[in-house]
Scaffold this motif. Structure first.
Motif, PDB file in Angstrom:
ATOM      1  N   ALA A  56     -30.038  48.295 -19.443  1.00 26.54           N
ATOM      2  CA  ALA A  56     -30.827  48.998 -18.425  1.00 26.54           C
ATOM      3  C   ALA A  56     -31.376  48.018 -17.392  1.00 26.54           C
ATOM      4  CB  ALA A  56     -31.965  49.783 -19.077  1.00 26.54           C
ATOM      5  N   LEU A  57     -31.792  46.842 -17.848  1.00 26.83           N
ATOM      6  CA  LEU A  57     -32.313  45.844 -16.906  1.00 26.83           C
ATOM      7  C   LEU A  57     -31.259  45.391 -15.907  1.00 26.83           C
ATOM      8  CD1 LEU A  57     -34.726  43.660 -19.027  1.00 26.83           C
ATOM      9  CD2 LEU A  57     -35.249  45.013 -17.012  1.00 26.83           C
ATOM     10  N   GLU A  58     -30.005  45.392 -16.339  1.00 26.87           N
ATOM     11  CA  GLU A  58     -28.918  45.047 -15.415  1.00 26.87           C
ATOM     12  C   GLU A  58     -28.779  46.090 -14.307  1.00 26.87           C
ATOM     13  OE1 GLU A  58     -25.386  44.636 -17.774  1.00 26.87           O
ATOM     14  OE2 GLU A  58     -26.212  42.981 -18.942  1.00 26.87           O
ATOM     15  N   LEU A  59     -29.238  47.300 -14.583  1.00 26.85           N
ATOM     16  CA  LEU A  59     -29.103  48.399 -13.620  1.00 26.85           C
ATOM     17  C   LEU A  59     -30.322  48.578 -12.729  1.00 26.85           C
ATOM     18  CD1 LEU A  59     -27.489  51.039 -16.009  1.00 26.85           C
ATOM     19  CD2 LEU A  59     -26.320  49.507 -14.410  1.00 26.85           C
ATOM     20  N   THR A  60     -31.412  47.884 -13.045  1.00 29.18           N
ATOM     21  CA  THR A  60     -32.613  48.028 -12.226  1.00 29.18           C
ATOM     22  C   THR A  60     -32.429  47.326 -10.882  1.00 29.18           C
ATOM     23  OG1 THR A  60     -33.663  46.059 -13.172  1.00 29.18           O
ATOM     24  CG2 THR A  60     -34.178  48.192 -14.211  1.00 29.18           C
ATOM     25  N   VAL A  61     -33.273  47.706  -9.952  1.00 25.62           N
ATOM     26  CA  VAL A  61     -33.282  47.078  -8.631  1.00 25.62           C
ATOM     27  C   VAL A  61     -34.673  46.489  -8.397  1.00 25.62           C
ATOM     28  CG1 VAL A  61     -31.504  48.600  -7.689  1.00 25.62           C
ATOM     29  CG2 VAL A  61     -33.897  49.255  -7.482  1.00 25.62           C
ATOM     30  N   SER A  62     -34.813  45.701  -7.360  1.00 24.31           N
ATOM     31  CA  SER A  62     -36.125  45.134  -7.050  1.00 24.31           C
ATOM     32  C   SER A  62     -37.097  46.268  -6.734  1.00 24.31           C
ATOM     33  CB  SER A  62     -36.035  44.178  -5.861  1.00 24.31           C
ATOM     34  OG  SER A  62     -35.800  44.909  -4.681  1.00 24.31           O
ATOM     35  N   LYS A  63     -38.380  45.977  -6.905  1.00 23.72           N
ATOM     36  CA  LYS A  63     -39.361  47.033  -6.641  1.00 23.72           C
ATOM     37  C   LYS A  63     -39.363  47.446  -5.173  1.00 23.72           C
ATOM     38  CE  LYS A  63     -43.574  44.262  -6.223  1.00 23.72           C
ATOM     39  NZ  LYS A  63     -44.901  44.071  -6.807  1.00 23.72           N
ATOM     40  N   GLU A  64     -38.929  46.545  -4.300  1.00 18.10           N
ATOM     41  CA  GLU A  64     -38.845  46.900  -2.876  1.00 18.10           C
ATOM     42  C   GLU A  64     -37.734  47.920  -2.622  1.00 18.10           C
ATOM     43  OE1 GLU A  64     -40.992  43.329  -3.535  1.00 18.10           O
ATOM     44  OE2 GLU A  64     -38.880  43.615  -3.977  1.00 18.10           O
ATOM     45  N   GLU A  65     -36.674  47.850  -3.400  1.00 22.76           N
ATOM     46  CA  GLU A  65     -35.544  48.768  -3.244  1.00 22.76           C
ATOM     47  C   GLU A  65     -35.737  50.075  -4.000  1.00 22.76           C
ATOM     48  OE1 GLU A  65     -31.472  46.849  -3.468  1.00 22.76           O
ATOM     49  OE2 GLU A  65     -32.729  45.308  -4.400  1.00 22.76           O
ATOM     50  N   ALA A  66     -36.554  50.034  -5.026  1.00 22.90           N
ATOM     51  CA  ALA A  66     -36.699  51.181  -5.927  1.00 22.90           C
ATOM     52  C   ALA A  66     -37.594  52.250  -5.328  1.00 22.90           C
ATOM     53  CB  ALA A  66     -37.283  50.719  -7.254  1.00 22.90           C
ATOM     54  N   GLY A  67     -37.331  53.453  -5.729  1.00 25.79           N
ATOM     55  CA  GLY A  67     -38.246  54.540  -5.413  1.00 25.79           C
ATOM     56  C   GLY A  67     -39.406  54.503  -6.389  1.00 25.79           C
ATOM     57  N   ASP A  68     -40.462  55.189  -6.051  1.00 26.35           N
ATOM     58  CA  ASP A  68     -41.631  55.237  -6.913  1.00 26.35           C
ATOM     59  C   ASP A  68     -41.313  56.039  -8.176  1.00 26.35           C
ATOM     60  OD1 ASP A  68     -44.405  54.822  -7.555  1.00 26.35           O
ATOM     61  OD2 ASP A  68     -44.714  56.948  -7.100  1.00 26.35           O
ATOM     62  N   ILE A  69     -41.781  55.555  -9.292  1.00 24.90           N
ATOM     63  CA  ILE A  69     -41.712  56.287 -10.555  1.00 24.90           C
ATOM     64  C   ILE A  69     -43.157  56.486 -10.984  1.00 24.90           C
ATOM     65  CG2 ILE A  69     -40.991  56.250 -12.968  1.00 24.90           C
ATOM     66  CD1 ILE A  69     -38.680  54.384 -12.095  1.00 24.90           C
ATOM     67  N   SER A  70     -43.586  57.720 -11.008  1.00 23.79           N
ATOM     68  CA  SER A  70     -44.991  57.986 -11.322  1.00 23.79           C
ATOM     69  C   SER A  70     -45.292  57.675 -12.781  1.00 23.79           C
ATOM     70  CB  SER A  70     -45.337  59.450 -11.017  1.00 23.79           C
ATOM     71  OG  SER A  70     -44.773  60.299 -11.999  1.00 23.79           O
ATOM     72  N   ASN A  71     -46.553  57.426 -13.043  1.00 24.62           N
ATOM     73  CA  ASN A  71     -46.987  57.189 -14.413  1.00 24.62           C
ATOM     74  C   ASN A  71     -46.673  58.395 -15.295  1.00 24.62           C
ATOM     75  OD1 ASN A  71     -47.938  54.744 -13.499  1.00 24.62           O
ATOM     76  ND2 ASN A  71     -50.094  55.316 -13.577  1.00 24.62           N
ATOM     77  N   ASP A  72     -46.888  59.588 -14.758  1.00 25.68           N
ATOM     78  CA  ASP A  72     -46.601  60.806 -15.516  1.00 25.68           C
ATOM     79  C   ASP A  72     -45.124  60.900 -15.873  1.00 25.68           C
ATOM     80  OD1 ASP A  72     -49.247  61.577 -15.441  1.00 25.68           O
ATOM     81  OD2 ASP A  72     -48.990  62.921 -13.733  1.00 25.68           O
ATOM     82  N   THR A  73     -44.264  60.482 -14.963  1.00 27.52           N
ATOM     83  CA  THR A  73     -42.821  60.547 -15.222  1.00 27.52           C
ATOM     84  C   THR A  73     -42.435  59.631 -16.365  1.00 27.52           C
ATOM     85  OG1 THR A  73     -42.315  61.156 -12.939  1.00 27.52           O
ATOM     86  CG2 THR A  73     -40.529  60.177 -14.231  1.00 27.52           C
ATOM     87  N   VAL A  74     -42.872  58.380 -16.315  1.00 26.10           N
ATOM     88  CA  VAL A  74     -42.481  57.439 -17.374  1.00 26.10           C
ATOM     89  C   VAL A  74     -43.055  57.884 -18.720  1.00 26.10           C
ATOM     90  CG1 VAL A  74     -44.311  55.699 -17.114  1.00 26.10           C
ATOM     91  CG2 VAL A  74     -42.064  55.012 -17.916  1.00 26.10           C
ATOM     92  N   LEU A  75     -44.290  58.343 -18.735  1.00 26.32           N
ATOM     93  CA  LEU A  75     -44.872  58.815 -19.998  1.00 26.32           C
ATOM     94  C   LEU A  75     -44.162  60.070 -20.497  1.00 26.32           C
ATOM     95  CD1 LEU A  75     -48.685  58.242 -19.364  1.00 26.32           C
ATOM     96  CD2 LEU A  75     -47.151  56.905 -20.832  1.00 26.32           C
ATOM     97  N   GLY A  76     -43.770  60.923 -19.572  1.00 25.57           N
ATOM     98  CA  GLY A  76     -43.060  62.149 -19.942  1.00 25.57           C
ATOM     99  C   GLY A  76     -41.710  61.883 -20.586  1.00 25.57           C
ATOM    100  N   VAL A  77     -40.933  60.969 -19.996  1.00 24.02           N
ATOM    101  CA  VAL A  77     -39.611  60.699 -20.572  1.00 24.02           C
ATOM    102  C   VAL A  77     -39.740  59.951 -21.905  1.00 24.02           C
ATOM    103  CG1 VAL A  77     -38.350  60.781 -18.386  1.00 24.02           C
ATOM    104  CG2 VAL A  77     -39.165  58.591 -19.227  1.00 24.02           C
ATOM    105  N   LEU A  78     -40.744  59.103 -22.043  1.00 28.74           N
ATOM    106  CA  LEU A  78     -40.950  58.426 -23.321  1.00 28.74           C
ATOM    107  C   LEU A  78     -41.334  59.447 -24.401  1.00 28.74           C
ATOM    108  CD1 LEU A  78     -42.847  55.213 -22.180  1.00 28.74           C
ATOM    109  CD2 LEU A  78     -40.474  55.370 -22.957  1.00 28.74           C
ATOM    110  N   ALA A  79     -42.190  60.381 -24.043  1.00 29.34           N
ATOM    111  CA  ALA A  79     -42.606  61.410 -24.998  1.00 29.34           C
ATOM    112  C   ALA A  79     -41.441  62.313 -25.388  1.00 29.34           C
ATOM    113  CB  ALA A  79     -43.744  62.237 -24.402  1.00 29.34           C
ATOM    114  N   MET A  80     -40.582  62.617 -24.423  1.00 25.64           N
ATOM    115  CA  MET A  80     -39.442  63.487 -24.695  1.00 25.64           C
ATOM    116  C   MET A  80     -38.555  62.922 -25.801  1.00 25.64           C
ATOM    117  SD  MET A  80     -37.203  65.313 -21.652  1.00 25.64           S
ATOM    118  CE  MET A  80     -37.196  63.869 -20.703  1.00 25.64           C
ATOM    119  N   PHE A  81     -38.487  61.608 -25.889  1.00 20.85           N
ATOM    120  CA  PHE A  81     -37.635  60.967 -26.884  1.00 20.85           C
ATOM    121  C   PHE A  81     -38.430  60.428 -28.073  1.00 20.85           C
ATOM    122  CE2 PHE A  81     -34.782  61.305 -23.398  1.00 20.85           C
ATOM    123  CZ  PHE A  81     -33.553  61.483 -23.993  1.00 20.85           C
ATOM    124  N   GLY A  82     -39.688  60.824 -28.170  1.00 20.54           N
ATOM    125  CA  GLY A  82     -40.490  60.435 -29.325  1.00 20.54           C
ATOM    126  C   GLY A  82     -40.898  58.981 -29.365  1.00 20.54           C
TER     127      GLY A  82
END
Length: 102
Positions: A56-82
């Motif tokens: 996954a780290l190989e697929l990430t981009v710099s924070k300048e290139e990336a779109g915003d990922i909200s705190n709720d989004t990251v917590l939501g996807v982590l919760a979805m997978f337990g």
């Protein structure tokens, strides 16, 4: 599609979604100048080698290139997978980041 093929399709779909969750987590970390491996190790100290996170780290981009990922989004996807332990560690980092801003 027979039963075996159906089971295989379900497994592959789950793995793709799990990889997307890992990518969201990794990119959120990059966007906040955090080390995804360090956070992962806090949550899961017995899982030092995580090839999916490395990929996954190989697929990430710099924070300048990336779109915003909200705190709720990251917590939501982590919760979805337990991934409650990782969500807890991420929540702690969110609190630290909030305090650093003020």
């Amino acid at each position: 599609m027979n039963k075996k093929e159906m089971e295989q399709a379900i497994i592959q779909n789950y793995q793709k979604e799990e990889n997307m969750m890992i990518l969201v987590f990794a990119q959120w970390c990059i966007n906040h100048d955090l080390d995804p491996f360090s956070l992962y190790m806090k949550a899961y100290p017995d899982q030092a080698n995580n090839p999916a996170l490395a990929h996954a780290l190989e697929l990430t981009v710099s924070k300048e290139e990336a779109g915003d990922i909200s705190n709720d989004t990251v917590l939501g996807v982590l919760a979805m997978f337990g991934n409650d332990d990782l969500a807890f560690v991420v929540s702690e980092e969110m609190e630290k980041l909030k305090k650093d801003r003020y």
